[in-house]
Motif scaffolding. Structure first.
Motif, PDB file in Angstrom:
ATOM      1  N   LEU A  74       0.824  -1.211   0.000  1.00 40.73           N
ATOM      2  CA  LEU A  74       0.000   0.000   0.000  1.00 40.73           C
ATOM      3  C   LEU A  74       0.860   1.264   0.000  1.00 40.73           C
ATOM      4  O   LEU A  74       0.378   2.346  -0.302  1.00 40.73           O
ATOM      5  CB  LEU A  74      -0.910   0.042   1.231  1.00 40.73           C
ATOM      6  N   GLY A  75       2.138   1.119   0.351  1.00 43.68           N
ATOM      7  CA  GLY A  75       3.023   2.275   0.395  1.00 43.68           C
ATOM      8  C   GLY A  75       3.023   2.972   1.736  1.00 43.68           C
ATOM      9  O   GLY A  75       3.460   4.115   1.845  1.00 43.68           O
ATOM     10  N   LEU A  76       2.554   2.279   2.768  1.00 40.09           N
ATOM     11  CA  LEU A  76       2.503   2.893   4.100  1.00 40.09           C
ATOM     12  C   LEU A  76       3.847   2.838   4.827  1.00 40.09           C
ATOM     13  O   LEU A  76       4.058   3.575   5.785  1.00 40.09           O
ATOM     14  CB  LEU A  76       1.421   2.222   4.952  1.00 40.09           C
ATOM     15  N   ILE A  77       4.743   1.952   4.388  1.00 35.94           N
ATOM     16  CA  ILE A  77       6.082   1.894   4.972  1.00 35.94           C
ATOM     17  C   ILE A  77       6.968   2.818   4.151  1.00 35.94           C
ATOM     18  O   ILE A  77       7.226   2.564   2.977  1.00 35.94           O
ATOM     19  CB  ILE A  77       6.645   0.452   4.955  1.00 35.94           C
ATOM     20  N   TYR A  78       7.401   3.895   4.751  1.00 37.38           N
ATOM     21  CA  TYR A  78       8.224   4.863   4.034  1.00 37.38           C
ATOM     22  C   TYR A  78       9.702   4.462   4.043  1.00 37.38           C
ATOM     23  O   TYR A  78      10.358   4.477   3.021  1.00 37.38           O
ATOM     24  CB  TYR A  78       8.075   6.246   4.654  1.00 37.38           C
ATOM     25  N   THR A  79      10.229   4.135   5.213  1.00 33.89           N
ATOM     26  CA  THR A  79      11.658   3.855   5.325  1.00 33.89           C
ATOM     27  C   THR A  79      11.897   2.712   6.300  1.00 33.89           C
ATOM     28  O   THR A  79      11.277   2.653   7.358  1.00 33.89           O
ATOM     29  CB  THR A  79      12.425   5.102   5.835  1.00 33.89           C
ATOM     30  N   ILE A  80      12.825   1.835   5.917  1.00 35.04           N
ATOM     31  CA  ILE A  80      13.309   0.777   6.803  1.00 35.04           C
ATOM     32  C   ILE A  80      14.814   0.980   6.921  1.00 35.04           C
ATOM     33  O   ILE A  80      15.544   0.787   5.954  1.00 35.04           O
ATOM     34  CB  ILE A  80      13.009  -0.631   6.242  1.00 35.04           C
ATOM     35  N   LEU A  81      15.253   1.414   8.094  1.00 32.30           N
ATOM     36  CA  LEU A  81      16.686   1.590   8.352  1.00 32.30           C
ATOM     37  C   LEU A  81      17.143   0.471   9.272  1.00 32.30           C
ATOM     38  O   LEU A  81      16.526   0.232  10.319  1.00 32.30           O
ATOM     39  CB  LEU A  81      16.962   2.943   9.014  1.00 32.30           C
ATOM     40  N   ILE A  82      18.220  -0.199   8.886  1.00 29.08           N
ATOM     41  CA  ILE A  82      18.754  -1.291   9.694  1.00 29.08           C
ATOM     42  C   ILE A  82      20.218  -0.974   9.979  1.00 29.08           C
ATOM     43  O   ILE A  82      21.013  -0.802   9.055  1.00 29.08           O
ATOM     44  CB  ILE A  82      18.624  -2.652   8.975  1.00 29.08           C
ATOM     45  N   SER A  83      20.540  -0.893  11.256  1.00 28.16           N
ATOM     46  CA  SER A  83      21.908  -0.545  11.656  1.00 28.16           C
ATOM     47  C   SER A  83      22.837  -1.753  11.505  1.00 28.16           C
ATOM     48  O   SER A  83      22.388  -2.890  11.324  1.00 28.16           O
ATOM     49  CB  SER A  83      21.935  -0.064  13.107  1.00 28.16           C
ATOM     50  N   ASP A  84      24.123  -1.490  11.645  1.00 24.49           N
ATOM     51  CA  ASP A  84      25.109  -2.571  11.618  1.00 24.49           C
ATOM     52  C   ASP A  84      24.904  -3.535  12.784  1.00 24.49           C
ATOM     53  O   ASP A  84      25.356  -4.676  12.739  1.00 24.49           O
ATOM     54  CB  ASP A  84      26.529  -1.998  11.662  1.00 24.49           C
ATOM     55  N   ASP A  85      24.229  -3.061  13.844  1.00 25.75           N
ATOM     56  CA  ASP A  85      23.945  -3.905  15.011  1.00 25.75           C
ATOM     57  C   ASP A  85      22.591  -4.598  14.902  1.00 25.75           C
ATOM     58  O   ASP A  85      22.099  -5.158  15.883  1.00 25.75           O
ATOM     59  CB  ASP A  85      23.978  -3.065  16.291  1.00 25.75           C
ATOM     60  N   ASP A  86      21.962  -4.533  13.722  1.00 27.34           N
ATOM     61  CA  ASP A  86      20.675  -5.183  13.439  1.00 27.34           C
ATOM     62  C   ASP A  86      19.507  -4.578  14.205  1.00 27.34           C
ATOM     63  O   ASP A  86      18.519  -5.262  14.502  1.00 27.34           O
ATOM     64  CB  ASP A  86      20.757  -6.705  13.676  1.00 27.34           C
ATOM     65  N   ASP A  87      19.605  -3.285  14.519  1.00 33.11           N
ATOM     66  CA  ASP A  87      18.477  -2.553  15.071  1.00 33.11           C
ATOM     67  C   ASP A  87      17.681  -2.003  13.885  1.00 33.11           C
ATOM     68  O   ASP A  87      18.262  -1.459  12.940  1.00 33.11           O
ATOM     69  CB  ASP A  87      18.959  -1.389  15.942  1.00 33.11           C
TER      70      ASP A  87
END
Length: 120
Positions: free
Chosen positions: A46-59
């Motif tokens: 639907l396009g409701l997820i704008y951004t998925i950021l994943i850190s080097d520590d898997d956060d």
């Protein structure tokens, strides 16, 4: 109260996701397991997820929106997304921010979502 400055022309309104991270595809699939109860399409398409950021520590940090501020599940859906992503093996922590800027529009839907909803 100070007003936030207008974005500089050419600056994306939505921050790019961490598509290079090894957990990205699994996190996307977790997002696809969450549905708006009123629309028979998952929230990712639907396009409701704008951004998925994943850190080097898997956060994992997700920025998302809803189809409208008055959405009946506004208080619950970020929690559903957080629970779905927390179930992905390797994810350490999950935070979900609900934003209203930029506002969601039908042009944010994937082709699959448009087809499912009869817009194509």
């Amino acid at each position: 109260m100070t007003q936030a400055p207008d974005p500089v022309e050419g600056t994306p309104l939505i921050e790019p996701s961490s598509t290079h991270h090894p957990l990205h595809d699994e996190v996307v699939e977790a997002c696809r397991s969450v549905f708006d109860p009123e629309i028979p399409v998952n929230i990712y398409d639907l396009g409701l997820i704008y951004t998925i950021l994943i850190s080097d520590d898997d956060d994992v940090h997700v920025t998302m929106t809803l189809t409208a501020p008055g959405c009946p599940v506004a208080g619950e859906m970020p929690g559903w997304v957080q629970e779905a992503i927390a179930g992905v093996a390797g994810v350490r922590t999950v935070t979900v921010d609900l934003v209203w800027t930029p506002p969601w529009g039908m042009e944010m839907m994937s082709d699959e979502a448009r087809l499912e909803l009869g817009f194509m």
